[in-house]
Design a protein around this motif. Structure first.
Motif, PDB file in Angstrom:
ATOM      1  N   ARG A 193      45.121   6.007  58.946  1.00  0.00           N
ATOM      2  CA  ARG A 193      45.504   5.004  59.942  1.00  0.00           C
ATOM      3  C   ARG A 193      46.992   4.698  59.821  1.00  0.00           C
ATOM      4  NH1 ARG A 193      41.396   0.673  58.007  1.00  0.00           N
ATOM      5  NH2 ARG A 193      41.948   1.833  56.146  1.00  0.00           N
ATOM      6  N   TRP A 194      47.540   4.185  60.874  1.00  0.00           N
ATOM      7  CA  TRP A 194      48.977   3.906  60.911  1.00  0.00           C
ATOM      8  C   TRP A 194      49.184   2.488  61.439  1.00  0.00           C
ATOM      9  CZ3 TRP A 194      52.748   2.333  64.244  1.00  0.00           C
ATOM     10  CH2 TRP A 194      54.073   2.595  63.874  1.00  0.00           C
ATOM     11  N   PRO A 195      50.097   1.695  60.963  1.00  0.00           N
ATOM     12  CA  PRO A 195      51.121   2.017  59.951  1.00  0.00           C
ATOM     13  C   PRO A 195      50.673   1.808  58.510  1.00  0.00           C
ATOM     14  CG  PRO A 195      51.568  -0.167  60.876  1.00  0.00           C
ATOM     15  CD  PRO A 195      50.343   0.361  61.580  1.00  0.00           C
ATOM     16  N   GLU A 197      47.564   2.751  55.709  1.00  0.00           N
ATOM     17  CA  GLU A 197      46.297   3.366  55.315  1.00  0.00           C
ATOM     18  C   GLU A 197      45.989   2.903  53.885  1.00  0.00           C
ATOM     19  OE1 GLU A 197      43.612   5.235  56.669  1.00  0.00           O
ATOM     20  OE2 GLU A 197      43.040   4.479  54.696  1.00  0.00           O
ATOM     21  N   THR A 351      51.642   7.446  55.231  1.00  0.00           N
ATOM     22  CA  THR A 351      50.913   7.807  56.449  1.00  0.00           C
ATOM     23  C   THR A 351      51.905   8.039  57.569  1.00  0.00           C
ATOM     24  OG1 THR A 351      49.432   7.029  58.204  1.00  0.00           O
ATOM     25  CG2 THR A 351      50.517   5.335  56.885  1.00  0.00           C
ATOM     26  N   ASP A 352      51.806   9.180  58.228  1.00  0.00           N
ATOM     27  CA  ASP A 352      52.644   9.427  59.391  1.00  0.00           C
ATOM     28  C   ASP A 352      51.984  10.440  60.317  1.00  0.00           C
ATOM     29  OD1 ASP A 352      54.528   9.626  61.307  1.00  0.00           O
ATOM     30  OD2 ASP A 352      56.229   9.741  59.930  1.00  0.00           O
ATOM     31  N   GLY A 360      49.706  12.398  55.405  1.00  0.00           N
ATOM     32  CA  GLY A 360      50.091  11.289  54.543  1.00  0.00           C
ATOM     33  C   GLY A 360      49.327  11.355  53.244  1.00  0.00           C
ATOM     34  N   PRO A 380      57.604   3.405  58.130  1.00  0.00           N
ATOM     35  CA  PRO A 380      57.811   4.383  59.210  1.00  0.00           C
ATOM     36  C   PRO A 380      59.303   4.713  59.355  1.00  0.00           C
ATOM     37  CG  PRO A 380      56.416   2.562  59.954  1.00  0.00           C
ATOM     38  CD  PRO A 380      56.933   2.188  58.591  1.00  0.00           C
TER      39      PRO A 380
END
Ligand SMILES: [Zn+2]
Length: 498
Positions: A193-195, A197, A351-352, A360, A380
């Motif tokens: 998940r973003w932004p 995790e 995460t990206d 990520g 990010p």
């Protein structure tokens, strides 16, 4: 406090003291049909002896892993690895003792009950998976291969290779259109998940709580950060082009003014890197790193390409006295990174989903890839936030940095002077620097300092000293001892002073 039949990666990582006693191995006497490892509680004050049992990698000469490789859900975290179903472990559990019952349910990717964390009447616990392997699946992004047919992986890899090769030739507006098209697809991904995790973090919190309950007392570990600081803030920059060299001060200026240092990664053979620029950065106690050789997506394209590029990369690392590497476009290959020969790499993000190589490692702490320290990027990128997602401000940065501070984690930020003509970036960056300026809980460090600390921490151990514990090894001067408690919190989250 604990004896283990083999290396216990979770304790190695958090620097929890234990002794290896191979005689403890459950599988040694062939009583069980599955390879079972044991971590036994020592000096237990009351009750029958308790253990944590887990399915190890196959032992006694057998090969492969027990259980089904897949994506699973336990409590509030997703994890990946080989998990043995209830039916497969019942026989082994019967051989291990009486009164085993499923204490917590493990669900498969379709949401069906598949396996369980088992417990017996004494409080011993059986995990139908190997916790060390679970951490490794996150760190290495090995989970990206789970549940995807080989043909889909090959197709995806071919597209990616094409993207990296074509990218330098594409005008920037076309690149951006392509990336936004990727974004629509990648935005649908449910993992990571973003932004934020949280899965790896929650997994560690769950396991440390379980172990403290098993031990019946708080479990000591070597604190994550030195000098009593509770979180780390690391500023890094990649300089993409000549324009970045010229605009360096758009980001360096506010840092200088507010008393921050940072790391600058340059591309040796894409533009002229002025000796004078490097010297000035060093004089201000900043760090210089290597950002690939040509920024053309070929450095880590394959083992063969890397072998070709490596002498050039090493040559510039020596000339620049650089100990850190950042891969262009965060291109990365787990097996190849340690071959680069740097102290640390910083090419993984926690995460990206928006990078050309999405994914990520889900970690907001450093970790090891063989002997190389990996320092994941945990906020990010400027480019993702402002160019691709068109955020109006730096709200996401501030919120996530605050969350990471609460988690006692590492905020590692990547911004590019090349994009600093965008006022959203310069305003947002200054806002973040001001936000944490007077915070005396933060360790504001260069990446090379974090890597050095993580190595010292790894070479240090807790030893009994009278009724308490002391730190032995290079981290003894700056390290602190903390305790993980049974309330299920991550060691970094809430811990009492020794
Ligand atoms: Zn770059």
């Amino acid at each position: 406090m604990f004896d283990s039949s083999c290396q216990f990666a979770f304790f190695d990582y958090f620097r929890v003291p234990y002794a290896v006693q191979s005689a403890l191995a459950v599988g040694n006497d062939a009583r069980t049909s599955l390879p079972v490892n044991r971590l036994a509680v020592t000096q237990q004050s009351v009750g029958a002896p308790r253990s944590l049992l887990w399915l190890g990698p196959a032992i006694n000469g057998a090969t492969g892993s027990v259980g089904r490789l897949g994506r699973y859900q336990l409590r509030d975290f997703t994890f990946f690895g080989h998990v043995a179903a209830d039916a497969a472990v019942r026989g082994t559990l019967d051989q291990l003792g009486r009164g085993w019952y499923p204490a917590e349910r493990i669900f498969d990717s379709a949401g069906a009950q598949y396996a369980a964390v088992w417990q017996d009447a004494n409080g011993s616990v059986f995990l139908p998976f190997d916790p060390g392997r679970v951490m490794q699946e996150f760190w290495s992004e090995g989970y990206r291969q789970v549940g995807r047919p080989a043909i889909a992986r090959q197709a995806r890899n071919a597209v990616l290779r094409g993207y990296y090769l074509a990218r330098p030739a594409l005008p920037r507006p076309v690149q951006l259109r392509l990336r936004r098209a990727f974004t629509r697809v990648q935005g649908r991904s449910t993992f990571p998940r973003w932004p934020v995790e949280d899965s790896l973090h929650n997994f560690c919190a769950w396991l440390s709580g379980l172990l403290a309950r098993l031990a019946g007392r708080p479990v000591p570990f070597l604190d994550l950060w030195p000098d009593g600081r509770t979180w780390a803030l690391v500023l890094t920059h990649d300089v993409e082009t000549d324009a970045g060299c010229r605009n360096l001060d758009l980001l360096r200026g506010p840092e200088r003014e507010l008393g921050y240092r940072s790391s600058w990664n340059f591309v040796p053979l894409r533009y002229r890197v002025a000796e004078d620029t490097l010297r000035r950065l060093r004089e201000e106690n900043c760090e210089v790193g290597v950002h690939g050789l040509r920024h053309d997506g070929r450095d880590l394209g394959s083992r063969r390409l890397l072998a070709k590029r490596l002498p050039g990369i090493r040559d510039y690392a020596d000339r620049w006295q650089a100990v850190g590497f950042r891969s262009p476009a965060t291109q990365r290959q787990w097996e190849l990174m340690p071959r680069l020969g740097f102290d640390y790499d910083s090419s993984y993000t926690d995460t990206d989903p928006y990078e050309p190589q999405p994914g990520g490692c889900c970690s907001y702490l450093p970790y090891f890839n063989q002997s190389m320290v990996e320092l994941p990027i945990t906020l990010p990128q400027d480019h993702t936030l402002f160019s691709i997602l068109q955020n109006p401000d730096a709200e996401v940065w501030i919120r996530k940095a605050q969350l990471l501070r609460e988690h006692h984690a590492m905020v590692l930020m990547l911004t590019h002077p090349d994009y600093a003509d965008d006022p959203r970036l310069t305003r947002g960056y200054r806002y973040l620097l001001e936000e944490f300026r007077g915070d005396d809980t933060v360790w504001h460090a260069l990446p090379r300092e974090v890597a050095a600390w993580w190595r010292e921490r790894d070479r240090s151990a807790l030893r009994r000293a009278g009724d308490g514990w002391r730190i032995e090894g290079p981290a003894s001067a700056r390290g602190r001892i903390q305790f993980a408690t049974a309330d299920g919190l991550h060691p970094g989250l809430q811990a009492q002073k020794s």
